[in-house]
Enzyme design. Sequence first.
Site, PDB file in Angstrom:
ATOM      1  N   GLY A  69       0.804  -1.216   0.000  1.00 37.82           N
ATOM      2  CA  GLY A  69       0.000   0.000   0.000  1.00 37.82           C
ATOM      3  C   GLY A  69       0.838   1.267   0.000  1.00 37.82           C
ATOM      4  O   GLY A  69       0.525   2.236  -0.704  1.00 37.82           O
ATOM      5  N   THR A  70       1.898   1.266   0.781  1.00 34.43           N
ATOM      6  CA  THR A  70       2.737   2.468   0.881  1.00 34.43           C
ATOM      7  C   THR A  70       3.339   2.812  -0.479  1.00 34.43           C
ATOM      8  O   THR A  70       3.307   3.965  -0.916  1.00 34.43           O
ATOM      9  CB  THR A  70       3.850   2.246   1.929  1.00 34.43           C
ATOM     10  N   ASN A 149      -8.485   3.989   8.019  1.00 36.20           N
ATOM     11  CA  ASN A 149      -7.887   2.851   8.720  1.00 36.20           C
ATOM     12  C   ASN A 149      -8.097   2.909  10.232  1.00 36.20           C
ATOM     13  O   ASN A 149      -7.945   1.899  10.907  1.00 36.20           O
ATOM     14  CB  ASN A 149      -6.391   2.763   8.403  1.00 36.20           C
ATOM     15  N   GLN A 177      -7.944  -0.255   2.922  1.00 40.37           N
ATOM     16  CA  GLN A 177      -8.831  -0.821   3.947  1.00 40.37           C
ATOM     17  C   GLN A 177     -10.153  -1.336   3.382  1.00 40.37           C
ATOM     18  O   GLN A 177     -10.829  -2.116   4.031  1.00 40.37           O
ATOM     19  CB  GLN A 177      -9.124   0.226   5.029  1.00 40.37           C
ATOM     20  N   SER A 197      -3.420  -3.301  -0.874  1.00 35.22           N
ATOM     21  CA  SER A 197      -2.345  -4.010  -0.171  1.00 35.22           C
ATOM     22  C   SER A 197      -2.833  -5.403   0.219  1.00 35.22           C
ATOM     23  O   SER A 197      -3.918  -5.544   0.782  1.00 35.22           O
ATOM     24  CB  SER A 197      -1.949  -3.238   1.086  1.00 35.22           C
ATOM     25  N   ALA A 198      -2.015  -6.432  -0.049  1.00 33.97           N
ATOM     26  CA  ALA A 198      -2.468  -7.815   0.161  1.00 33.97           C
ATOM     27  C   ALA A 198      -2.674  -8.170   1.633  1.00 33.97           C
ATOM     28  O   ALA A 198      -3.606  -8.882   1.984  1.00 33.97           O
ATOM     29  CB  ALA A 198      -1.471  -8.792  -0.468  1.00 33.97           C
ATOM     30  N   HIS A 199      -1.790  -7.663   2.521  1.00 32.01           N
ATOM     31  CA  HIS A 199      -1.843  -8.166   3.902  1.00 32.01           C
ATOM     32  C   HIS A 199      -3.038  -7.648   4.688  1.00 32.01           C
ATOM     33  O   HIS A 199      -3.299  -8.099   5.799  1.00 32.01           O
ATOM     34  CB  HIS A 199      -0.526  -7.904   4.643  1.00 32.01           C
ATOM     35  N   THR A 235      12.483  -7.735 -11.035  1.00 35.81           N
ATOM     36  CA  THR A 235      11.969  -9.101 -11.199  1.00 35.81           C
ATOM     37  C   THR A 235      10.759  -9.308 -10.301  1.00 35.81           C
ATOM     38  O   THR A 235      10.812  -9.019  -9.103  1.00 35.81           O
ATOM     39  CB  THR A 235      13.082 -10.121 -10.878  1.00 35.81           C
ATOM     40  N   CYS A 323       0.811   2.848  13.285  1.00 35.27           N
ATOM     41  CA  CYS A 323       1.876   3.828  13.099  1.00 35.27           C
ATOM     42  C   CYS A 323       1.799   4.933  14.138  1.00 35.27           C
ATOM     43  O   CYS A 323       2.800   5.345  14.692  1.00 35.27           O
ATOM     44  CB  CYS A 323       1.792   4.428  11.707  1.00 35.27           C
TER      45      CYS A 323
HETATM   46  C1  LIG Z   1      -1.974  -0.422   5.864  1.00 35.99           C
HETATM   47  C2  LIG Z   1      -2.320   0.761   5.066  1.00 35.99           C
HETATM   48  C3  LIG Z   1      -1.422   1.300   4.126  1.00 35.99           C
HETATM   49  C4  LIG Z   1      -0.036   0.771   3.950  1.00 35.99           C
HETATM   50  O1  LIG Z   1      -0.014  -0.474   3.309  1.00 35.99           O
HETATM   51  P1  LIG Z   1       1.307  -1.384   3.437  1.00 35.99           P
HETATM   52  O2  LIG Z   1       1.044  -2.513   2.500  1.00 35.99           O
HETATM   53  O3  LIG Z   1       1.400  -1.810   4.858  1.00 35.99           O
HETATM   54  O4  LIG Z   1       2.461  -0.537   3.006  1.00 35.99           O
HETATM   55  C5  LIG Z   1      -1.830   2.376   3.373  1.00 35.99           C
HETATM   56  N1  LIG Z   1      -3.056   2.912   3.538  1.00 35.99           N
HETATM   57  C6  LIG Z   1      -3.948   2.426   4.412  1.00 35.99           C
HETATM   58  C7  LIG Z   1      -5.283   3.056   4.520  1.00 35.99           C
HETATM   59  C8  LIG Z   1      -3.602   1.348   5.208  1.00 35.99           C
HETATM   60  O5  LIG Z   1      -4.485   0.883   6.093  1.00 35.99           O
END
Ligand SMILES: *Cc1c(COP(=O)(O)O)cnc(C)c1O
Length: 388
Positions: A69-70, A149, A177, A197-199, A235, A323
């Site tokens: 996401g970042t 978030n 989110q 973001s996958a996680h 890659t 954070c």
């Molecule tokens: C977690 C989050 C991110 C960052 O994503 P990462 O994959 O951890 O770098 C960005 N924006 C929001 C709203 C998030 O909740």
Amino acid sequence: MIYMDNSATSHLDPEVLREMEPFLKEEFGNASTFYSLGRNARKALEIARENVAALIGASPQEIIFTSGGTESDNMAIKGTAYKWKSKGKHIITSVIEHPAVRETCKYLETQGFEVTYLPVYEEGIVSVSDVEAAIRDDTILITIMHANNEIGTIQPIAEIGKIAREKGIYFHSDAVQSVGKIPVDVIELNVDLLSISAHKLNGPKGIGALYVRKGIILEPLIHGGGHERGIRPGTENVPSIVGLGKACSLASTHMDENIAYLTQLRDSLINGILENIEESYLNGDRNNRLPNNAHFRFTGIEGESLVLHLDSKNIAASTGSACSSKNLEPSHVLMALGLEEVAAHGSLRLTLGKENKPEDIPYTITSIKEAVETLRKLSPLWCSAENL
Ligand SMILES: *Cc1c(COP(=O)(O)O)cnc(C)c1O
């Protein structure tokens, strides 16, 4: 353990892991090579791209894989700023963005760009007419998150996007989110750029995607080989990309049942807390929020102490974003709601996941009630409030 911090990260779905495994082992090929090992990797990568695209109503060519996401946020914002700076140097965003957006905008201010930070109102929602009023001739980008978030509120993205489209201004939304939790359709939302973001949706960490609408041109932030249409060389991380793709297809298949299940858990949690604990309040809009987000404040309590108490009862929760809880400053999101600093400090975020069980809810409510009562006995803030 009862894990209720799914907005910080979520567990890797076993089905996702199973899908990834061959690509961490025997299928280790470089997706840019032409023998069968490489072609297998390429094929898996393109299937993943289709699955990501399908979840958000995009076409596969519009999906760029990133490290998360970042990076997606940085790519969208800096990529637009650097590409279009000769057209203008003004960017519009909100005061409740994730640091990945906020700090990127702040950095661009040191590089000669001007940023307007729009307020949110009591319920944590940006006003569409504020966006419209902030637009200038030199505005090149509007970036507003889809779901927050911390407090889970959902922003009027489609309406903002409509205005941006009419004015020919690029529109980015951080949907980290919301993707996988509520329906996200890039056409309906009128977005040009959208971060994933996958996680946050039961996929692996360190992998994500940026939706880049056809015709949108960004300046690449890194340079190298021609991977990902030259926008994001390097890659490809095939196992993680396969994991992201699987997480997206699972989210898509189970979307409706997950929403129904989580909404029910969330609402019994919210009602249980508000009914059983005096001077407890919900932060953010009651209904216009993510189905898995409950965010409370309790008079006379420090959120951090509450989190530690709950940890001792095997409940993982958070004061807000992972954070902002490291430094003990009050959350910028809660301050933006107009809360007093003391009140903002007394907050607790519970973000549910599909692995939470219905019986977790009464246990959590009882645990929070006990923790709040214990902490209030020790709290000078609470004693003085009671004596008034
Ligand atoms: C977690 C989050 C991110 C960052 O994503 P990462 O994959 O951890 O770098 C960005 N924006 C929001 C709203 C998030 O909740």
